[in-house]
Enzyme design. Structure first.
Site, PDB file in Angstrom:
ATOM      1  N   LYS A 154     -10.229  28.288  24.532  1.00 21.58           N
ATOM      2  CA  LYS A 154      -9.282  29.251  23.414  1.00 21.58           C
ATOM      3  C   LYS A 154      -8.303  30.058  24.192  1.00 21.58           C
ATOM      4  O   LYS A 154      -8.384  30.527  25.317  1.00 21.58           O
ATOM      5  CB  LYS A 154     -10.304  30.421  23.042  1.00 21.58           C
ATOM      6  CG  LYS A 154     -11.547  29.646  21.966  1.00 21.58           C
ATOM      7  CD  LYS A 154     -12.307  30.801  21.503  1.00 21.58           C
ATOM      8  CE  LYS A 154     -13.016  30.265  20.326  1.00 21.58           C
ATOM      9  NZ  LYS A 154     -13.867  31.257  19.586  1.00 21.58           N
ATOM     10  N   GLY A 164      -5.736  28.764  14.515  1.00 25.67           N
ATOM     11  CA  GLY A 164      -5.912  30.043  13.396  1.00 25.67           C
ATOM     12  C   GLY A 164      -5.064  31.043  13.799  1.00 25.67           C
ATOM     13  O   GLY A 164      -3.955  30.815  14.430  1.00 25.67           O
ATOM     14  N   GLY A 165      -5.402  32.311  13.155  1.00 24.79           N
ATOM     15  CA  GLY A 165      -4.653  33.539  13.354  1.00 24.79           C
ATOM     16  C   GLY A 165      -4.421  33.977  14.863  1.00 24.79           C
ATOM     17  O   GLY A 165      -3.276  34.402  15.101  1.00 24.79           O
ATOM     18  N   PHE A 166      -5.367  33.696  15.616  1.00 26.19           N
ATOM     19  CA  PHE A 166      -5.372  34.419  16.916  1.00 26.19           C
ATOM     20  C   PHE A 166      -4.431  33.196  18.079  1.00 26.19           C
ATOM     21  O   PHE A 166      -4.295  33.679  18.999  1.00 26.19           O
ATOM     22  CB  PHE A 166      -6.777  34.584  17.531  1.00 26.19           C
ATOM     23  CG  PHE A 166      -7.513  33.388  17.592  1.00 26.19           C
ATOM     24  CD1 PHE A 166      -7.819  32.625  18.775  1.00 26.19           C
ATOM     25  CD2 PHE A 166      -8.547  32.863  16.658  1.00 26.19           C
ATOM     26  CE1 PHE A 166      -8.324  31.550  18.975  1.00 26.19           C
ATOM     27  CE2 PHE A 166      -9.230  31.599  17.194  1.00 26.19           C
ATOM     28  CZ  PHE A 166      -9.201  30.922  17.978  1.00 26.19           C
ATOM     29  N   GLY A 167      -4.750  32.029  17.687  1.00 22.88           N
ATOM     30  CA  GLY A 167      -4.211  31.000  18.750  1.00 22.88           C
ATOM     31  C   GLY A 167      -4.647  29.672  18.307  1.00 22.88           C
ATOM     32  O   GLY A 167      -4.907  29.158  17.394  1.00 22.88           O
ATOM     33  N   LEU A 168      -4.942  28.834  19.769  1.00 27.05           N
ATOM     34  CA  LEU A 168      -5.548  27.519  19.410  1.00 27.05           C
ATOM     35  C   LEU A 168      -6.561  27.179  20.343  1.00 27.05           C
ATOM     36  O   LEU A 168      -6.771  28.115  21.453  1.00 27.05           O
ATOM     37  CB  LEU A 168      -4.253  26.398  20.312  1.00 27.05           C
ATOM     38  CG  LEU A 168      -2.944  26.765  19.287  1.00 27.05           C
ATOM     39  CD1 LEU A 168      -1.853  26.061  19.789  1.00 27.05           C
ATOM     40  CD2 LEU A 168      -3.156  25.976  17.898  1.00 27.05           C
ATOM     41  N   ASP A 203     -22.264  38.737  12.513  1.00 29.04           N
ATOM     42  CA  ASP A 203     -21.770  37.811  11.341  1.00 29.04           C
ATOM     43  C   ASP A 203     -22.391  36.247  11.617  1.00 29.04           C
ATOM     44  O   ASP A 203     -21.733  35.077  11.740  1.00 29.04           O
ATOM     45  CB  ASP A 203     -20.105  37.690  12.100  1.00 29.04           C
ATOM     46  CG  ASP A 203     -19.305  37.061  10.822  1.00 29.04           C
ATOM     47  OD1 ASP A 203     -19.922  37.127   9.696  1.00 29.04           O
ATOM     48  OD2 ASP A 203     -18.386  36.377  11.037  1.00 29.04           O
TER      49      ASP A 203
END
Length: 423
Positions: A71, A46-50, A177
């Site tokens: 992560k 995703g946008g932050f990494g893998l 969330d």
């Protein structure tokens, strides 16, 4: 656990995040206590990494049966840093084990934290965190079941989440969330469910001192728009009642398929005001969502109790559990520890209302033709993760205080208040 959907706003600018390069299988990372971990195949991005499969370092390759995931993100990115703070403070294995023992619980749905650190490669620094590996998320189950869960499953999920929320609340955090895509089944036991993704988790009571209620126009509508609390819509920091309000919306959505305001998610003020109206007249809200013969009285009672909670109040968790357990008894059932995700026969909401909502969604959509087509196809269920922003920002001039949300010092009474997949 998969990455968070992108969110708008200066505080979290996804476009500026750097993507982590993909490390080869067998890469070894060393955490802060000098323990080594070996990476397997990446299973999410995703946008932050893998996210990688992982095991403790050994001569063996990391296979599909790996017990952990890691992560990884570039060290200058923010989402994993925020989540890591929660895990380090509240998800250490010994903390969770002691809590389970004191509460006589067989399981607690909080992933355990096993280590973290920084890793350098190619002149770049990466932050990483090791946690339990989990299975599929409940959003997939929700869709497989025709976007409705049985009443028994919903009440069971409510009970599991009360245990989870009481734990994280008593460890000074709120999640902020809660939703089906942030609930994951155990990799080894599909009857166990875990709450994941603590990227929006907020330390509401550092060192036992509760934060004061304060509205910030720059933070309005944080979270997942159709489920977030009225506190969040108004820009106030989340609190314990915020999590429970979100849980209320989740249970209603899981039971009847959709929430009344899902037609206009592109208008956060409309969504906020709809929730305020819901809180002011919960009985009328239930009539909108359920037919008379299928109305779950326990959900209405649950919502009434949550409505009475003050911003700094500790929720009556046992009372809320009792309400859900009474609901199970009313359908001649009990929490037997088995989550049976099967399609629900019949419908709980009126086809006429669904048709009307579909028409309104088409008329009010500001998206292009392909987006409108997607809305038509998805009208009977929750929003598509790809189309639904986690946070919507509106001009400060439009962020007016609406409804009957209590003042920060109020302790009770009326308030209008106010991804993850692993292989």
């Amino acid at each position: 656990m998969g990455p968070k959907a992108k969110v708008a706003g200066k505080a979290r600018a996804p476009a500026k995040r750097k993507l982590a390069e993909e490390f080869p299988s067998g890469e070894v990372l060393t955490d802060t206590v000098k323990k080594s971990w070996k990476l397997g195949a990446p299973i999410g991005k995703g946008g932050f990494g893998l996210i990688y499969l992982a095991n403790e370092n050994s001569a063996n390759a990391v296979g599909a049966d790996a017990r952990y995931v890691i992560k990884v993100e570039p060290s200058e990115n923010g989402p994993l840093f925020s989540e890591l703070k929660f895990y380090m403070r509240a998800a250490k294995p010994e903390l969770i084990q002691n809590w389970m023992k004191s509460r006589k619980l067989k399981n607690l749905g909080v992933p355990r934290y096993w280590g973290s650190g920084l890793h350098e490669k190619g002149g770049k620094r990466y932050r990483f965190m090791v946690i339990d590996r989990l299975g599929t998320d409940l959003q997939k189950k929700f869709e497989e079941c025709g976007k409705k869960f049985s009443r028994k499953v919903v009440l069971q999920l409510g009970l599991r989440l009360l245990d989870i929320l009481e734990y994280i609340h008593d460890h000074e955090y709120v999640h902020a969330d809660i939703k089906a895509s942030n609930l994951m089944l155990s990799q080894g036991d599909p009857n166990l469910v875990y709450l994941v993704d603590y990227g929006l988790a907020y330390r509401f009571s550092p060192d036992g001192v509760h934060k004061e209620y304060k509205e910030d126009p720059k933070r309005c509508h944080d979270g997942t728009i159709e489920l977030t609390s009225i506190d969040a819509h108004k820009g106030a920091s989340p609190c314990r009642r915020s999590d429970l309000e979100i849980l209320c919306y989740c249970m209603v959505q899981w039971l009847c398929g959709r929430l009344p305001w899902e037609d206009k998610l592109q208008d956060p003020l409309y969504v906020r005001d709809s929730k305020i109206n819901c809180q002011e007249n919960i009985s009328q809200f239930m009539i909108k969502c359920f037919s008379t013969q299928n109305k779950p009285d326990e959900i209405q009672k649950f919502m009434e109790v949550v409505k009475s909670i003050g911003y700094q109040d500790r929720p009556p968790y046992d009372r809320l559990r009792s309400i859900l357990q009474t609901g199970l008894k009313s359908i001649q059932s009990k929490d037997d520890g088995k989550l049976e995700f099967t399609p629900v026969n019949g419908t709980l909401s009126s086809p006429v209302k669904k048709t009307t909502r579909k028409r309104k969604a088409d008329e009010t959509s500001v998206a292009d033709a392909s987006e409108a087509k997607t809305k038509k196809e998805d009208v009977n269920g929750a929003k598509s993760p790809a189309k639904s922003p986690r946070k919507k920002k509106v001009p400060a001039s439009r962020q007016t205080r609406v409804g009957t949300l209590r003042s920060p010092g109020a302790t009770g009474r009326p308030r209008g208040r106010p991804k993850k997949t692993q292989a």
